[in-house]
Design a protein around this motif. Structure first.
Motif, PDB file in Angstrom:
ATOM      1  N   ASN A  44      22.941 -47.218 -67.880  1.00  0.00           N
ATOM      2  CA  ASN A  44      23.500 -48.522 -68.250  1.00  0.00           C
ATOM      3  C   ASN A  44      22.816 -49.670 -67.504  1.00  0.00           C
ATOM      4  O   ASN A  44      23.460 -50.519 -66.900  1.00  0.00           O
ATOM      5  N   GLY A  45      21.488 -49.676 -67.529  1.00  0.00           N
ATOM      6  CA  GLY A  45      20.713 -50.760 -66.941  1.00  0.00           C
ATOM      7  C   GLY A  45      20.308 -50.553 -65.499  1.00  0.00           C
ATOM      8  O   GLY A  45      19.601 -51.391 -64.931  1.00  0.00           O
ATOM      9  N   THR A  46      20.750 -49.430 -64.874  1.00  0.00           N
ATOM     10  CA  THR A  46      20.430 -49.163 -63.472  1.00  0.00           C
ATOM     11  C   THR A  46      19.895 -47.744 -63.330  1.00  0.00           C
ATOM     12  O   THR A  46      20.417 -46.820 -63.957  1.00  0.00           O
ATOM     13  N   TRP A  47      18.871 -47.582 -62.482  1.00  0.00           N
ATOM     14  CA  TRP A  47      18.330 -46.246 -62.240  1.00  0.00           C
ATOM     15  C   TRP A  47      19.247 -45.475 -61.299  1.00  0.00           C
ATOM     16  O   TRP A  47      19.795 -46.035 -60.356  1.00  0.00           O
ATOM     17  N   SER A  48      19.426 -44.184 -61.582  1.00  0.00           N
ATOM     18  CA  SER A  48      20.340 -43.348 -60.795  1.00  0.00           C
ATOM     19  C   SER A  48      19.970 -43.350 -59.319  1.00  0.00           C
ATOM     20  O   SER A  48      20.828 -43.266 -58.452  1.00  0.00           O
ATOM     21  N   HIS A  49      18.703 -43.394 -58.981  1.00  0.00           N
ATOM     22  CA  HIS A  49      18.225 -43.812 -57.668  1.00  0.00           C
ATOM     23  C   HIS A  49      16.967 -44.625 -57.915  1.00  0.00           C
ATOM     24  O   HIS A  49      16.233 -44.375 -58.864  1.00  0.00           O
ATOM     25  N   THR A  50      16.770 -45.625 -57.085  1.00  0.00           N
ATOM     26  CA  THR A  50      15.619 -46.507 -57.279  1.00  0.00           C
ATOM     27  C   THR A  50      14.339 -45.754 -56.960  1.00  0.00           C
ATOM     28  O   THR A  50      14.144 -45.332 -55.813  1.00  0.00           O
ATOM     29  N   PRO A  51      13.468 -45.537 -57.930  1.00  0.00           N
ATOM     30  CA  PRO A  51      12.209 -44.838 -57.642  1.00  0.00           C
ATOM     31  C   PRO A  51      11.389 -45.626 -56.621  1.00  0.00           C
ATOM     32  O   PRO A  51      11.170 -46.824 -56.777  1.00  0.00           O
ATOM     33  N   GLN A  52      10.992 -44.946 -55.557  1.00  0.00           N
ATOM     34  CA  GLN A  52      10.147 -45.589 -54.550  1.00  0.00           C
ATOM     35  C   GLN A  52       9.341 -44.535 -53.821  1.00  0.00           C
ATOM     36  O   GLN A  52       9.784 -43.389 -53.669  1.00  0.00           O
TER      37      GLN A  52
END
Length: 404
Positions: free
Chosen positions: A74-82
Protein backbone atom coordinates in the motif's frame (compact mmCIF):
# COMPACT_ATOMS: atom_id res chain seq x y z
CA UNK A 1 -28.08 -0.84 -23.68
CA UNK A 2 -29.42 2.00 -21.56
CA UNK A 3 -30.76 -0.47 -18.99
CA UNK A 4 -27.31 -2.07 -18.62
CA UNK A 5 -25.65 1.32 -18.01
CA UNK A 6 -28.38 2.20 -15.55
CA UNK A 7 -27.80 -1.06 -13.69
CA UNK A 8 -24.05 -0.32 -13.47
CA UNK A 9 -24.77 3.15 -12.06
CA UNK A 10 -27.11 1.65 -9.46
CA UNK A 11 -24.44 -0.89 -8.36
CA UNK A 12 -21.84 1.88 -7.91
CA UNK A 13 -24.28 4.01 -5.92
CA UNK A 14 -25.35 1.10 -3.75
CA UNK A 15 -21.86 -0.42 -3.29
CA UNK A 16 -19.37 2.48 -3.39
CA UNK A 17 -16.99 0.51 -1.11
CA UNK A 18 -16.21 -1.95 -3.88
CA UNK A 19 -14.86 0.81 -6.10
CA UNK A 20 -12.99 2.40 -3.17
CA UNK A 21 -11.32 -0.90 -2.23
CA UNK A 22 -9.97 -1.31 -5.73
CA UNK A 23 -8.52 2.20 -5.83
CA UNK A 24 -7.35 2.44 -2.17
CA UNK A 25 -4.17 0.37 -2.59
CA UNK A 26 -1.31 2.71 -3.49
CA UNK A 27 1.62 2.08 -5.79
CA UNK A 28 5.25 2.06 -4.61
CA UNK A 29 7.99 4.08 -6.27
CA UNK A 30 11.24 2.33 -7.13
CA UNK A 31 13.65 2.58 -4.16
CA UNK A 32 16.78 4.71 -4.28
CA UNK A 33 19.27 1.88 -3.78
CA UNK A 34 22.80 3.31 -3.50
CA UNK A 35 25.48 0.66 -3.96
CA UNK A 36 23.08 -2.00 -5.19
CA UNK A 37 20.65 -3.15 -7.88
CA UNK A 38 17.17 -4.65 -8.03
CA UNK A 39 14.79 -6.54 -10.31
CA UNK A 40 12.44 -5.97 -11.97
CA UNK A 41 13.72 -2.57 -13.03
CA UNK A 42 10.77 -0.20 -13.31
CA UNK A 43 9.61 3.10 -11.89
CA UNK A 44 6.38 2.02 -10.17
CA UNK A 45 5.31 -1.19 -8.49
CA UNK A 46 1.76 -2.30 -7.79
CA UNK A 47 0.46 -3.36 -4.38
CA UNK A 48 1.88 -6.73 -3.17
CA UNK A 49 4.63 -6.79 -5.82
CA UNK A 50 7.91 -8.34 -4.67
CA UNK A 51 11.22 -6.63 -5.42
CA UNK A 52 14.49 -8.57 -5.13
CA UNK A 53 17.78 -6.74 -4.66
CA UNK A 54 21.50 -7.38 -4.05
CA UNK A 55 24.50 -5.16 -3.30
CA UNK A 56 27.82 -4.31 -4.89
CA UNK A 57 31.15 -5.68 -3.65
CA UNK A 58 31.95 -4.43 -0.14
CA UNK A 59 28.29 -3.94 0.72
CA UNK A 60 25.45 -6.09 2.02
CA UNK A 61 21.66 -5.82 2.40
CA UNK A 62 20.43 -4.38 5.71
CA UNK A 63 18.71 -7.72 6.40
CA UNK A 64 19.91 -11.34 6.61
CA UNK A 65 21.52 -12.80 3.45
CA UNK A 66 23.50 -11.55 0.45
CA UNK A 67 20.26 -10.86 -1.42
CA UNK A 68 16.90 -9.75 -0.06
CA UNK A 69 13.23 -9.31 -0.99
CA UNK A 70 10.94 -6.43 -0.11
CA UNK A 71 7.19 -6.21 -0.80
CA UNK A 72 5.12 -3.19 -1.83
CA UNK A 73 2.46 -2.79 0.84
CA UNK A 74 0.00 0.00 0.00
CA UNK A 75 2.65 2.51 -1.08
CA UNK A 76 5.35 1.43 1.41
CA UNK A 77 8.08 -1.19 1.14
CA UNK A 78 7.91 -3.93 3.78
CA UNK A 79 11.48 -2.95 4.63
CA UNK A 80 13.34 -0.12 2.95
CA UNK A 81 15.83 -1.69 0.52
CA UNK A 82 19.30 -0.43 1.36
CA UNK A 83 22.91 -1.56 0.99
CA UNK A 84 25.21 -1.03 3.95
CA UNK A 85 28.91 -1.60 4.60
CA UNK A 86 29.87 -5.25 4.94
CA UNK A 87 31.51 -4.25 8.24
CA UNK A 88 28.17 -3.09 9.67
CA UNK A 89 25.79 -5.39 11.57
CA UNK A 90 22.11 -6.07 11.07
CA UNK A 91 19.84 -6.14 14.17
CA UNK A 92 20.47 -9.29 16.23
CA UNK A 93 17.77 -11.61 17.51
CA UNK A 94 17.86 -12.00 21.30
CA UNK A 95 15.28 -14.53 22.54
CA UNK A 96 13.57 -13.25 25.69
CA UNK A 97 15.49 -9.97 25.52
CA UNK A 98 15.18 -6.50 24.03
CA UNK A 99 17.39 -3.51 23.20
CA UNK A 100 17.12 -0.02 21.74
CA UNK A 101 16.72 -0.39 17.99
CA UNK A 102 18.68 1.80 15.58
CA UNK A 103 16.61 4.25 13.56
CA UNK A 104 18.75 3.33 10.52
CA UNK A 105 17.86 -0.35 10.81
CA UNK A 106 21.52 -1.36 11.15
CA UNK A 107 24.56 -0.80 13.38
CA UNK A 108 28.00 0.49 12.42
CA UNK A 109 31.26 -1.31 13.10
CA UNK A 110 32.21 -0.91 16.78
CA UNK A 111 28.68 -0.19 18.01
CA UNK A 112 27.89 -1.60 21.48
CA UNK A 113 24.30 -2.42 22.45
CA UNK A 114 22.94 -3.24 25.90
CA UNK A 115 20.32 -5.98 26.20
CA UNK A 116 17.58 -6.05 28.84
CA UNK A 117 16.11 -9.45 29.63
CA UNK A 118 12.36 -9.95 29.90
CA UNK A 119 10.71 -10.57 33.24
CA UNK A 120 11.56 -13.99 34.69
CA UNK A 121 14.81 -14.09 32.68
CA UNK A 122 18.35 -13.02 33.57
CA UNK A 123 21.68 -12.56 31.78
CA UNK A 124 23.78 -15.70 31.52
CA UNK A 125 27.19 -15.11 33.13
CA UNK A 126 25.96 -11.54 33.80
CA UNK A 127 26.93 -10.51 30.25
CA UNK A 128 24.58 -7.72 29.10
CA UNK A 129 26.27 -6.16 26.05
CA UNK A 130 27.07 -7.08 22.47
CA UNK A 131 29.52 -5.41 20.10
CA UNK A 132 29.51 -5.18 16.29
CA UNK A 133 32.95 -6.26 15.05
CA UNK A 134 33.52 -6.29 11.28
CA UNK A 135 29.98 -7.27 10.41
CA UNK A 136 29.50 -9.81 13.19
CA UNK A 137 28.14 -9.51 16.72
CA UNK A 138 30.67 -10.73 19.28
CA UNK A 139 29.59 -12.35 22.54
CA UNK A 140 25.88 -11.61 22.26
CA UNK A 141 24.17 -11.90 25.66
CA UNK A 142 21.89 -14.84 26.42
CA UNK A 143 18.71 -14.34 28.45
CA UNK A 144 18.05 -17.54 30.36
CA UNK A 145 15.35 -18.46 32.83
CA UNK A 146 15.95 -16.81 36.18
CA UNK A 147 16.68 -19.18 39.05
CA UNK A 148 14.07 -17.33 41.10
CA UNK A 149 11.32 -17.56 38.42
CA UNK A 150 8.39 -19.98 38.59
CA UNK A 151 6.87 -22.08 35.84
CA UNK A 152 3.10 -22.06 35.32
CA UNK A 153 1.03 -22.19 38.53
CA UNK A 154 -0.23 -25.65 39.56
CA UNK A 155 -3.57 -26.79 38.15
CA UNK A 156 -6.36 -26.84 40.73
CA UNK A 157 -9.46 -28.99 40.04
CA UNK A 158 -12.66 -26.91 39.83
CA UNK A 159 -10.72 -23.63 39.75
CA UNK A 160 -9.39 -21.10 37.25
CA UNK A 161 -6.81 -18.32 37.43
CA UNK A 162 -8.54 -14.99 36.95
CA UNK A 163 -7.43 -11.69 35.44
CA UNK A 164 -4.41 -13.11 33.64
CA UNK A 165 -3.75 -14.78 30.30
CA UNK A 166 -1.80 -18.03 30.14
CA UNK A 167 1.99 -17.81 30.36
CA UNK A 168 4.68 -20.39 30.99
CA UNK A 169 7.03 -18.36 33.19
CA UNK A 170 6.52 -15.91 36.07
CA UNK A 171 9.03 -13.57 37.71
CA UNK A 172 9.77 -13.79 41.42
CA UNK A 173 7.11 -12.10 43.59
CA UNK A 174 4.48 -12.56 40.86
CA UNK A 175 1.04 -13.15 42.29
CA UNK A 176 -1.92 -14.97 40.72
CA UNK A 177 -5.44 -15.50 41.99
CA UNK A 178 -7.46 -18.70 41.88
CA UNK A 179 -11.26 -18.65 41.92
CA UNK A 180 -13.26 -21.79 42.56
CA UNK A 181 -16.14 -22.60 40.24
CA UNK A 182 -18.66 -22.18 43.06
CA UNK A 183 -17.71 -18.50 43.00
CA UNK A 184 -17.20 -18.29 46.76
CA UNK A 185 -13.55 -19.10 47.27
CA UNK A 186 -10.64 -16.99 46.05
CA UNK A 187 -7.00 -17.26 46.98
CA UNK A 188 -3.77 -15.61 45.87
CA UNK A 189 -0.50 -17.50 45.54
CA UNK A 190 2.95 -15.99 45.13
CA UNK A 191 6.13 -17.03 43.31
CA UNK A 192 8.90 -17.23 45.92
CA UNK A 193 12.29 -17.96 44.37
CA UNK A 194 11.19 -20.73 42.04
CA UNK A 195 8.35 -22.18 44.09
CA UNK A 196 4.67 -21.23 44.33
CA UNK A 197 3.04 -20.92 47.73
CA UNK A 198 0.18 -23.36 48.13
CA UNK A 199 -3.10 -22.87 46.27
CA UNK A 200 -6.67 -23.59 47.36
CA UNK A 201 -8.64 -26.82 47.38
CA UNK A 202 -11.93 -26.39 45.54
CA UNK A 203 -14.69 -28.89 46.35
CA UNK A 204 -17.72 -28.80 44.06
CA UNK A 205 -21.04 -27.93 45.65
CA UNK A 206 -19.81 -26.25 48.84
CA UNK A 207 -21.43 -22.97 49.74
CA UNK A 208 -20.26 -19.67 51.28
CA UNK A 209 -18.56 -19.82 54.62
CA UNK A 210 -17.11 -23.27 53.98
CA UNK A 211 -13.41 -23.60 54.72
CA UNK A 212 -11.88 -24.65 51.40
CA UNK A 213 -8.32 -24.05 52.38
CA UNK A 214 -5.92 -26.94 52.22
CA UNK A 215 -2.75 -28.31 50.75
CA UNK A 216 -3.88 -31.07 48.43
CA UNK A 217 -2.56 -29.10 45.50
CA UNK A 218 -0.23 -26.22 44.86
CA UNK A 219 3.41 -25.54 45.40
CA UNK A 220 4.44 -28.56 43.34
CA UNK A 221 4.78 -27.12 39.87
CA UNK A 222 7.12 -24.22 40.33
CA UNK A 223 10.09 -25.43 38.30
CA UNK A 224 13.27 -24.62 40.25
CA UNK A 225 12.84 -25.68 43.85
CA UNK A 226 15.40 -23.47 45.52
CA UNK A 227 14.42 -21.59 48.65
CA UNK A 228 12.32 -18.48 48.77
CA UNK A 229 12.82 -14.76 48.91
CA UNK A 230 15.32 -13.95 46.15
CA UNK A 231 17.28 -11.75 48.60
CA UNK A 232 21.01 -11.44 48.66
CA UNK A 233 22.94 -13.38 51.32
CA UNK A 234 23.57 -11.57 54.53
CA UNK A 235 20.33 -9.59 54.32
CA UNK A 236 19.45 -10.87 57.77
CA UNK A 237 15.77 -10.93 56.91
CA UNK A 238 13.89 -13.42 58.97
CA UNK A 239 15.12 -12.48 62.43
CA UNK A 240 17.66 -14.00 64.72
CA UNK A 241 16.93 -17.67 64.26
CA UNK A 242 16.09 -18.19 67.96
CA UNK A 243 13.36 -20.57 69.04
CA UNK A 244 10.86 -20.43 71.84
CA UNK A 245 11.94 -22.05 75.04
CA UNK A 246 11.34 -25.73 75.38
CA UNK A 247 11.30 -26.67 71.70
CA UNK A 248 13.82 -29.38 72.40
CA UNK A 249 13.62 -32.35 70.08
CA UNK A 250 9.89 -32.92 69.98
CA UNK A 251 8.56 -34.61 66.85
CA UNK A 252 7.04 -32.60 64.04
CA UNK A 253 3.39 -33.13 63.22
CA UNK A 254 2.12 -34.15 66.66
CA UNK A 255 2.11 -37.47 68.44
CA UNK A 256 4.33 -38.35 71.30
CA UNK A 257 7.65 -36.90 72.32
CA UNK A 258 8.56 -40.06 74.21
CA UNK A 259 11.64 -42.03 73.31
CA UNK A 260 12.00 -45.77 73.42
CA UNK A 261 11.21 -47.09 76.85
CA UNK A 262 9.96 -43.75 78.19
CA UNK A 263 6.62 -43.23 79.94
CA UNK A 264 6.67 -39.46 79.39
CA UNK A 265 3.19 -37.97 78.89
CA UNK A 266 2.15 -37.59 75.25
CA UNK A 267 2.04 -33.98 74.06
CA UNK A 268 -0.67 -33.09 71.57
CA UNK A 269 -0.54 -30.35 68.96
CA UNK A 270 -2.51 -27.15 69.41
CA UNK A 271 -3.52 -24.24 67.15
CA UNK A 272 -0.46 -22.09 66.43
CA UNK A 273 -2.03 -19.09 68.16
CA UNK A 274 -1.62 -20.99 71.42
CA UNK A 275 2.16 -20.55 71.23
CA UNK A 276 2.08 -16.76 70.86
CA UNK A 277 4.85 -15.09 68.86
CA UNK A 278 5.83 -17.07 65.78
CA UNK A 279 9.52 -18.05 65.76
CA UNK A 280 11.80 -16.61 63.10
CA UNK A 281 14.86 -18.10 61.40
CA UNK A 282 17.98 -16.42 60.07
CA UNK A 283 18.00 -15.84 56.30
CA UNK A 284 14.48 -17.19 55.90
CA UNK A 285 10.81 -16.28 56.12
CA UNK A 286 7.44 -17.72 57.02
CA UNK A 287 5.76 -18.37 53.66
CA UNK A 288 2.58 -20.07 54.77
CA UNK A 289 0.45 -19.84 57.89
CA UNK A 290 -2.30 -22.32 58.68
CA UNK A 291 -4.32 -22.91 61.84
CA UNK A 292 -2.19 -25.87 62.89
CA UNK A 293 1.24 -25.27 61.33
CA UNK A 294 3.75 -22.84 59.80
CA UNK A 295 5.91 -23.28 56.72
CA UNK A 296 9.25 -21.60 56.12
CA UNK A 297 11.49 -21.01 53.11
CA UNK A 298 15.06 -19.76 52.82
CA UNK A 299 16.36 -16.78 50.93
CA UNK A 300 18.34 -17.25 47.75
CA UNK A 301 21.88 -18.57 48.28
CA UNK A 302 20.72 -20.57 51.34
CA UNK A 303 19.69 -24.22 51.56
CA UNK A 304 16.65 -25.31 53.56
CA UNK A 305 17.51 -27.97 56.14
CA UNK A 306 15.03 -29.41 58.63
CA UNK A 307 11.34 -30.16 59.05
CA UNK A 308 8.85 -29.08 56.39
CA UNK A 309 6.37 -27.71 58.92
CA UNK A 310 6.55 -26.22 62.39
CA UNK A 311 3.72 -26.90 64.87
CA UNK A 312 2.63 -25.65 68.27
CA UNK A 313 2.46 -28.15 71.12
CA UNK A 314 -0.23 -28.09 73.77
CA UNK A 315 2.35 -27.11 76.40
CA UNK A 316 3.00 -23.83 74.57
CA UNK A 317 6.28 -24.81 72.91
CA UNK A 318 7.21 -24.93 69.23
CA UNK A 319 8.48 -28.01 67.42
CA UNK A 320 11.97 -28.02 65.90
CA UNK A 321 12.74 -25.18 63.47
CA UNK A 322 14.48 -25.54 60.12
CA UNK A 323 17.75 -23.74 59.41
CA UNK A 324 19.00 -21.93 56.31
CA UNK A 325 22.52 -23.07 55.47
CA UNK A 326 24.71 -20.81 53.32
CA UNK A 327 25.47 -22.11 49.81
CA UNK A 328 27.43 -19.26 48.26
CA UNK A 329 30.76 -17.51 47.99
CA UNK A 330 31.13 -13.72 47.98
CA UNK A 331 33.77 -11.94 45.92
CA UNK A 332 34.61 -8.33 46.71
CA UNK A 333 36.32 -7.47 43.45
CA UNK A 334 37.91 -4.41 45.03
CA UNK A 335 40.14 -6.74 47.10
CA UNK A 336 41.67 -8.49 44.09
CA UNK A 337 44.05 -6.34 42.00
CA UNK A 338 43.61 -8.45 38.87
CA UNK A 339 39.81 -7.92 38.76
CA UNK A 340 37.99 -4.83 37.58
CA UNK A 341 36.66 -3.21 40.81
CA UNK A 342 32.93 -3.62 40.19
CA UNK A 343 32.05 -4.25 43.85
CA UNK A 344 30.61 -7.29 45.59
CA UNK A 345 29.57 -10.35 43.60
CA UNK A 346 27.80 -13.48 44.90
CA UNK A 347 28.54 -16.87 43.36
CA UNK A 348 26.31 -19.82 44.19
CA UNK A 349 27.87 -23.07 45.31
CA UNK A 350 28.83 -25.13 42.26
CA UNK A 351 28.59 -22.10 39.96
CA UNK A 352 31.34 -20.88 37.63
CA UNK A 353 31.34 -17.26 36.37
CA UNK A 354 33.64 -15.00 34.39
CA UNK A 355 34.75 -11.65 35.78
CA UNK A 356 36.35 -8.80 33.86
CA UNK A 357 40.02 -8.04 34.53
CA UNK A 358 41.68 -4.66 35.01
CA UNK A 359 44.06 -5.15 32.07
CA UNK A 360 42.14 -4.83 28.82
CA UNK A 361 38.87 -5.23 30.74
CA UNK A 362 36.91 -3.67 27.90
CA UNK A 363 37.97 -6.42 25.50
CA UNK A 364 38.10 -10.13 26.16
CA UNK A 365 40.34 -10.71 29.19
CA UNK A 366 38.66 -12.32 32.17
CA UNK A 367 39.19 -14.46 35.23
CA UNK A 368 37.23 -17.63 35.85
CA UNK A 369 35.76 -17.69 39.37
CA UNK A 370 34.40 -20.89 40.91
CA UNK A 371 32.64 -21.67 44.18
CA UNK A 372 32.78 -25.25 45.44
CA UNK A 373 31.81 -26.30 48.96
CA UNK A 374 32.28 -22.75 50.22
CA UNK A 375 35.77 -22.41 48.73
CA UNK A 376 36.29 -19.74 46.08
CA UNK A 377 38.92 -20.14 43.38
CA UNK A 378 40.17 -17.48 40.95
CA UNK A 379 42.22 -18.30 37.87
CA UNK A 380 44.66 -15.93 36.19
CA UNK A 381 43.32 -13.36 33.72
CA UNK A 382 43.47 -14.57 30.15
CA UNK A 383 41.64 -14.16 26.84
CA UNK A 384 38.69 -16.19 25.63
CA UNK A 385 40.88 -17.78 22.96
CA UNK A 386 43.43 -18.92 25.54
CA UNK A 387 40.68 -20.34 27.73
CA UNK A 388 39.29 -22.34 24.81
CA UNK A 389 42.55 -24.30 24.70
CA UNK A 390 42.69 -24.66 28.51
CA UNK A 391 45.94 -22.70 28.48
CA UNK A 392 45.10 -20.38 31.39
CA UNK A 393 47.22 -20.86 34.49
CA UNK A 394 45.76 -22.82 37.35
CA UNK A 395 44.16 -21.32 40.43
CA UNK A 396 45.88 -18.18 41.73
CA UNK A 397 43.88 -17.87 44.93
CA UNK A 398 41.88 -20.21 47.11
CA UNK A 399 39.86 -19.05 50.07
CA UNK A 400 37.36 -20.66 52.42
CA UNK A 401 34.17 -18.53 52.48
CA UNK A 402 31.90 -20.41 54.90
CA UNK A 403 31.64 -23.60 56.93
CA UNK A 404 28.73 -25.89 57.61
Amino acid sequence: MMSVRHLGFVLLVCFPGALHAQSAAQLCRAPNLAGGYFVPQQEMFSHKTNLTYACDTGRQPAVEGWWATSTCDNGTWSHTPQCISENACIPPTIPNGKYTESSDGWYGNGTVIRISCDEAYEHKDHDATGKCVNGTWSSLPVCEKSMSACSEPPKVPHAVITGLGYQELFAVDSEVQYECEDGYTKKNITCLSGTWTEGPVCVRGRGPGTDLGGSAVGGTSGGHTSSAGGRRPGSGHGGTGTTSAGSGTRPVGGGSSTSSGSNEEEIQNAPIKSCGIRPSISNGDIVETREMFLKYACNRYYKYVGPKTVVCHSDGTWSDLPICRATYCSVDRRQYPQLHPDGLKYVEDGEKVSMACVDNWKTDHFSEVRCNDGIIRLRECCSWLTAMFNACSDTLMKRRMFTD
